[in-house]
Design an enzyme around this catalytic site. Structure first.
Site, short mmCIF file in Angstrom:
data_model
loop_
_atom_site.label_atom_id
_atom_site.label_comp_id
_atom_site.label_asym_id
_atom_site.label_seq_id
_atom_site.Cartn_x
_atom_site.Cartn_y
_atom_site.Cartn_z
N ASP A 144 -3.54 -4.13 1.60
CA ASP A 144 -4.58 -5.00 2.12
C ASP A 144 -5.93 -4.78 1.46
O ASP A 144 -6.33 -3.64 1.22
CB ASP A 144 -4.73 -4.77 3.62
CG ASP A 144 -3.75 -5.62 4.38
OD1 ASP A 144 -3.24 -6.59 3.79
OD2 ASP A 144 -3.48 -5.31 5.54
N ASP A 149 -6.85 -1.14 12.89
CA ASP A 149 -5.89 -2.24 12.77
C ASP A 149 -5.86 -3.13 14.00
O ASP A 149 -5.19 -4.17 14.01
CB ASP A 149 -4.48 -1.69 12.52
CG ASP A 149 -4.39 -0.92 11.22
OD1 ASP A 149 -5.34 -0.98 10.41
OD2 ASP A 149 -3.36 -0.25 10.99
N ARG A 206 0.82 -1.20 0.00
CA ARG A 206 0.00 0.00 0.00
C ARG A 206 0.87 1.27 0.00
O ARG A 206 0.65 2.22 -0.75
CB ARG A 206 -0.86 -0.04 1.27
CG ARG A 206 -1.78 1.12 1.45
CD ARG A 206 -2.99 0.96 0.60
NE ARG A 206 -3.77 2.17 0.51
CZ ARG A 206 -4.58 2.44 -0.50
NH1 ARG A 206 -4.72 1.59 -1.49
NH2 ARG A 206 -5.26 3.55 -0.53
N ASP A 262 -8.32 9.95 -3.49
CA ASP A 262 -8.74 11.27 -3.97
C ASP A 262 -8.17 12.42 -3.13
O ASP A 262 -7.86 13.49 -3.66
CB ASP A 262 -10.28 11.35 -3.99
CG ASP A 262 -10.89 11.00 -2.63
OD1 ASP A 262 -10.73 9.85 -2.20
OD2 ASP A 262 -11.52 11.87 -2.01
N PRO A 310 -9.80 4.68 -1.68
CA PRO A 310 -9.53 5.69 -2.70
C PRO A 310 -8.35 6.59 -2.30
O PRO A 310 -7.97 6.64 -1.13
CB PRO A 310 -10.83 6.50 -2.75
CG PRO A 310 -11.53 6.24 -1.47
CD PRO A 310 -11.08 4.90 -0.98
C1 LIG Z 1 0.63 2.24 5.66
C2 LIG Z 1 -0.36 2.78 6.63
O1 LIG Z 1 -0.07 3.69 7.38
N1 LIG Z 1 -1.53 2.17 6.66
C3 LIG Z 1 -2.54 2.61 7.60
C4 LIG Z 1 -3.25 3.81 7.03
O2 LIG Z 1 -3.78 3.45 5.77
P1 LIG Z 1 -4.26 4.60 4.78
O3 LIG Z 1 -3.34 5.76 4.92
O4 LIG Z 1 -4.41 3.99 3.45
O5 LIG Z 1 -5.66 4.96 5.40
P2 LIG Z 1 -6.36 6.39 5.48
O6 LIG Z 1 -6.11 7.01 6.82
O7 LIG Z 1 -5.95 7.18 4.29
O8 LIG Z 1 -7.88 6.00 5.33
C5 LIG Z 1 -8.87 6.43 6.25
C6 LIG Z 1 -10.22 6.47 5.57
O9 LIG Z 1 -10.23 7.50 4.59
C7 LIG Z 1 -10.64 7.01 3.33
N2 LIG Z 1 -9.88 7.78 2.30
C8 LIG Z 1 -8.53 7.91 2.43
C9 LIG Z 1 -7.81 8.63 1.50
C10 LIG Z 1 -8.48 9.23 0.42
O10 LIG Z 1 -7.89 9.89 -0.44
N3 LIG Z 1 -9.82 9.07 0.33
C11 LIG Z 1 -10.55 8.34 1.24
O11 LIG Z 1 -11.77 8.23 1.12
C12 LIG Z 1 -10.28 5.53 3.37
O12 LIG Z 1 -11.05 4.80 2.44
C13 LIG Z 1 -10.59 5.19 4.82
O13 LIG Z 1 -11.96 4.95 4.98
O14 LIG Z 1 -4.29 4.20 7.93
C14 LIG Z 1 -5.31 3.19 8.09
C15 LIG Z 1 -6.39 3.79 8.97
O15 LIG Z 1 -5.90 4.07 10.22
C16 LIG Z 1 -4.69 1.93 8.68
O16 LIG Z 1 -5.65 0.91 8.68
C17 LIG Z 1 -3.50 1.46 7.86
O17 LIG Z 1 -2.78 0.48 8.58
C1 LIG Z 2 -4.14 -1.99 6.55
C2 LIG Z 2 -2.88 -2.11 6.96
O1 LIG Z 2 -1.78 -1.90 6.22
P1 LIG Z 2 -1.61 -1.25 4.75
O2 LIG Z 2 -2.14 0.15 4.83
O3 LIG Z 2 -0.13 -1.26 4.58
O4 LIG Z 2 -2.35 -2.11 3.78
C3 LIG Z 2 -2.55 -2.51 8.35
O5 LIG Z 2 -1.38 -2.37 8.73
O6 LIG Z 2 -3.43 -3.00 9.08
#
Ligand SMILES: CC(=O)N[C@H]1[C@@H](OP(=O)(O)OP(=O)(O)OC[C@H]2O[C@@H](n3ccc(=O)[nH]c3=O)[C@H](O)[C@@H]2O)O[C@H](CO)[C@@H](O)[C@@H]1O
Ligand SMILES: C=C(OP(=O)(O)O)C(=O)O
Length: 419
Positions: free
Chosen positions: A116, A307, A92, A124, A122
């Site tokens: 995962d 998580d 990711r 965006d 997304p």
């Molecule tokens: C590598 C890493 O640090 N992974 C963590 C990170 O994932 P990650 O950074 O991908 O997760 P985000 O905090 O961005 O996502 C939070 C929420 O925002 C939504 N969203 C996010 C970005 C965007 O552009 N648009 C949008 O709609 C996602 O679908 C989700 O519902 O934070 C997640 C939420 O704590 C954790 O589960 C992951 O372990």
């Molecule tokens: C969702 C996870 O990781 P990643 O964002 O790397 O997919 C996670 O660490 O639980």
């Protein structure tokens, strides 16, 4: 592909030392390419995500060396190459190369990330952030092509529509060398973001407010690392071992913990009746007595982490009454449930609400770790179960849990990896 065999029923005891945070590490490694000097990271976890990021660095002629817990990265001969596919899909966090390459070269071609399968993810808000800094963004055959204007990126005020760890980090990476001042509002407050800001500030960046929901960045022309950075402990790995200790422990000390990073999780364990001694940088978990069922709603930090909802699920099966889990971040993050059902758990899902009841007996069987935390859940369930639990798709666990078999064996678990 490897499988993990867990011969359940054994009580765990002793000590386990938590590694550096995966979710910091996977941001700090891409961020290293912003430095004009070699970078040293300490307390780096031995996880597949790190090896995959090292392979991506290698594609850019950035040499790295990982010995013991120290990772050195030399970005001084970096080549500006597109990263459209292949290894980018292996995790990711490869999307952090978007912000880092944009900051370093003013352009990036990076494939859409893997990671995962926990429902829609997304990006965006990442794109909105890059565009606010002046970049143009287009999707070219599944890869994001991001380009700064001729005069370079400029600072901007960016209000994130939702709290996103990834978008907050990607905007920071692009903005640290943009001209002028950037303000990120509704920023994520996770400890890993503070860790990234500390690391970048030690290279000469000016990032203020990390850990609050307003982050202010004053752009600087270049960054140079001169000191080694020690990565914060992994609060999710820690939470996993704490839940395990409460479920199958006979007295387990979990070391290298910043307990404040686990406040919401520890409060839930206490509500369940788990008895712990919280020390300065370790937590001792006493053998559990009768446990009380609880309700859990995952929220952005400092709320209960998404998580950790899966790792705490097997422990909840030991409690009496009806328990609920609502994952507001990833409502479809339920891939552990069909596997637990096959082990004999009493769980239903209604409108994305996970409803659990007490279960006296889990039976070992073959289950699949469909994603990392589902895997963590199944490891704990396997330790609780009678007989042998065979976990397939174990690479999902190994990508994010530091030397997990060694650590489990150190606590007395009967566990092995087989081909
Ligand atoms: C590598 C890493 O640090 N992974 C963590 C990170 O994932 P990650 O950074 O991908 O997760 P985000 O905090 O961005 O996502 C939070 C929420 O925002 C939504 N969203 C996010 C970005 C965007 O552009 N648009 C949008 O709609 C996602 O679908 C989700 O519902 O934070 C997640 C939420 O704590 C954790 O589960 C992951 O372990
Ligand atoms: C969702 C996870 O990781 P990643 O964002 O790397 O997919 C996670 O660490 O639980």
């Amino acid at each position: 592909m490897e499988k993990m065999l867990i011969h359940g029923g054994k009580k765990l005891s002793g000590e386990v030392v938590i590694g550096g945070a995966k979710n910091s590490t996977v941001a700090l490694i891409p961020a290293a390419i912003l430095s004009r000097t070699p970078v040293t990271l300490d307390s780096v976890p031995h996880i597949q995500d790190v090896y995959n990021l090292m392979a991506i660095l290698d594609d850019m002629n950035v040499k790295s060396d990982f010995t013991e817990n120290v990772l050195t990265i030399d970005p001084t001969e970096i080549h500006d190459v597109p990263l459209p596919n292949g290894k980018i899909k292996s995790l990711r966090a490869s999307y952090y190369f978007m912000g880092a390459l944009l900051g370093r070269f003013g352009k990036a071609i990076v494939g859409l990330p893997g990671g995962d399968d926990i429902g829609p993810r997304p990006i965006d808000q990442h794109i909105k952030g890059f565009e606010a800094l002046g970049a143009s963004v287009s999707n070219e055959h599944g890869a994001m092509a991001i380009k700064a204007p001729a005069e370079g990126l400029h600072g901007a005020r960016i209000f994130l529509d939702m709290v996103s760890v990834g978008a907050t980090i990607n905007v920071i990476l692009a903005a640290v060398t943009a001209k002028g001042r950037t303000v990120i509002e509704n920023a994520a407050k996770e400890p890993e973001i503070i860790d990234l800001a500390t690391y970048l500030n030690n290279m000469g960046a000016k990032v203020r407010g990390a850990g609050t929901d307003v982050i202010r960045i004053s752009g600087v022309p270049t960054l140079e690392a001169h000191n080694s950075h020690t990565i914060i402990p992994d609060r999710i790995e820690a939470g996993t071992y704490l839940a395990m200790a409460a479920a199958v422990g006979e007295g387990v000390k979990v070391k290298n913990i910043i307990s404040e990073h686990l406040d919401a999780f520890l409060a839930k364990l206490e509500e369940m009746g788990v008895v712990m001694d919280v020390g300065e940088d370790s937590i001792f978990v006493y053998p559990s007595g009768d446990l009380k069922m609880v309700q859990i709603k995952t929220m952005p930090y400092p709320g209960f982490a998404t998580d950790l909802q899966q790792p705490i699920t097997p422990l909840m099966l030991k409690a009496h009454g009806e328990g609920l889990i609502i994952d507001t971040i990833y409502p479809k993050r339920v891939r552990h449930i069909p596997e637990l059902l096959r082990m004999g758990a009493d769980i239903t899902i209604e409108n994305d609400v996970i409803i659990l009841h007490h279960c006296d007996h889990l039976q070992g069987t073959e289950v699949a770790a469909e994603e990392i935390r589902a895997g963590a859940c199944l490891m704990i369930a396997g330790l609780m179960a009678e007989g042998t639990t065979t976990i397939t798709k174990v690479d999902n666990i190994l990508r994010g849990y530091d030397r997990v078999v060694m650590k489990l064996r150190g606590l007395g678990a009967d566990v092995e990896l087989v081909d």
